[in-house]
Design a protein around this motif. Structure first.
Motif, PDB file in Angstrom:
ATOM      1  N   VAL A 144       0.666  -1.454   0.041  1.00  0.00           N
ATOM      2  CA  VAL A 144      -0.183   0.054  -0.406  1.00  0.00           C
ATOM      3  C   VAL A 144       1.230   0.804  -0.022  1.00  0.00           C
ATOM      4  O   VAL A 144       1.337   1.404   0.994  1.00  0.00           O
ATOM      5  CB  VAL A 144      -0.837   0.013   1.439  1.00  0.00           C
ATOM      6  N   LEU A 145       0.627   1.752  -1.389  1.00  0.00           N
ATOM      7  CA  LEU A 145       2.075   3.055  -1.353  1.00  0.00           C
ATOM      8  C   LEU A 145       1.556   4.203  -1.691  1.00  0.00           C
ATOM      9  O   LEU A 145      -0.073   4.506  -1.565  1.00  0.00           O
ATOM     10  CB  LEU A 145       3.144   2.754  -2.510  1.00  0.00           C
ATOM     11  N   ASP A 146       2.223   5.368  -1.692  1.00  0.00           N
ATOM     12  CA  ASP A 146       1.541   6.505  -1.995  1.00  0.00           C
ATOM     13  C   ASP A 146       0.404   6.700  -3.060  1.00  0.00           C
ATOM     14  O   ASP A 146       0.537   6.108  -4.278  1.00  0.00           O
ATOM     15  CB  ASP A 146       2.460   7.478  -2.133  1.00  0.00           C
ATOM     16  N   GLY A 147      -0.657   7.319  -2.805  1.00  0.00           N
ATOM     17  CA  GLY A 147      -1.940   7.487  -3.784  1.00  0.00           C
ATOM     18  C   GLY A 147      -2.837   6.221  -3.506  1.00  0.00           C
ATOM     19  O   GLY A 147      -3.853   5.845  -4.333  1.00  0.00           O
ATOM     20  N   CYS A 148      -2.134   5.473  -2.878  1.00  0.00           N
ATOM     21  CA  CYS A 148      -3.446   3.821  -2.682  1.00  0.00           C
ATOM     22  C   CYS A 148      -5.206   4.163  -2.011  1.00  0.00           C
ATOM     23  O   CYS A 148      -4.927   4.900  -0.636  1.00  0.00           O
ATOM     24  CB  CYS A 148      -2.997   2.785  -1.819  1.00  0.00           C
ATOM     25  N   ARG A 149      -5.593   4.394  -2.996  1.00  0.00           N
ATOM     26  CA  ARG A 149      -7.675   4.244  -2.131  1.00  0.00           C
ATOM     27  C   ARG A 149      -7.855   3.312  -0.715  1.00  0.00           C
ATOM     28  O   ARG A 149      -7.304   2.620  -1.153  1.00  0.00           O
ATOM     29  CB  ARG A 149      -8.524   4.726  -3.841  1.00  0.00           C
TER      30      ARG A 149
END
Length: 175
Positions: free
Chosen positions: A114-119
């Protein structure tokens, strides 16, 4: 015919205006049985791959190449999901205590999925003994999510029962 449970994820995608950012992405649908959320994400939103994680059976209208059914519990699916890179979307509608549900999500974060931008959309099931306990447990889990998704908030979806609510947000890395 797909079960009506997909109305929850449909409301999330529409309410948050997430559809365009999810097209072609990869999702983990934790607690996926009977498959309504996974079907909606693949067939309607257009996600390239949806990992439907649940030991239970899926009741999809047809086999879909975009949906990979991992017949196991959430944490046990991490190695297979990791092979396909980070997630664009993490959704969880599993029947677990709120702290366990958030612990599982945080494990996905710690594993680099789960990285930056994951909803993120996580249903919190009220398993508390009383309202006083729920009023302590729910804000604590929201605060944990806000550590990863600063914009995280609680929304009561039309399709949520009176014993559940949903936490939503977008993962943001520290600058």
């Amino acid at each position: 015919h797909v079960c009506k449970a997909y109305f929850k994820v449909q409301e999330i995608v529409l309410r948050c205006d997430w559809a365009s950012s999810l097209v072609g992405g990869v999702a983990a649908d934790i607690g996926a049985s009977p498959g309504g959320w996974s079907w909606y994400l693949a067939a309607v939103v257009g996600m390239a791959k949806v990992f439907a994680v649940d030991p239970g059976a899926l009741a999809l209208p047809a086999e879909m190449a975009e949906i990979v059914h991992l017949k196991k519990l959430g944490l046990d699916a991490i190695p297979e999901i990791k092979e396909h890179g980070p997630l664009s979307l993490y959704v969880c509608d599993v029947n677990m205590r709120p702290n366990e549900t958030m612990d599982m999500f945080m494990h996905f974060v710690s594993q680099g999925l789960v990285l930056d931008g994951c909803r993120v959309a996580i249903t919190m099931k009220n398993s508390c003994k009383n309202k006083k306990e729920w009023n302590i447990v729910l804000p604590a889990q929201l605060e944990r999510l806000q550590g990863v998704c600063p914009d995280a908030r609680e929304v009561h979806l039309i399709a949520n029962t009176k014993f559940e609510t949903t936490l939503i947000g977008v993962v943001r890395s520290s600058p």
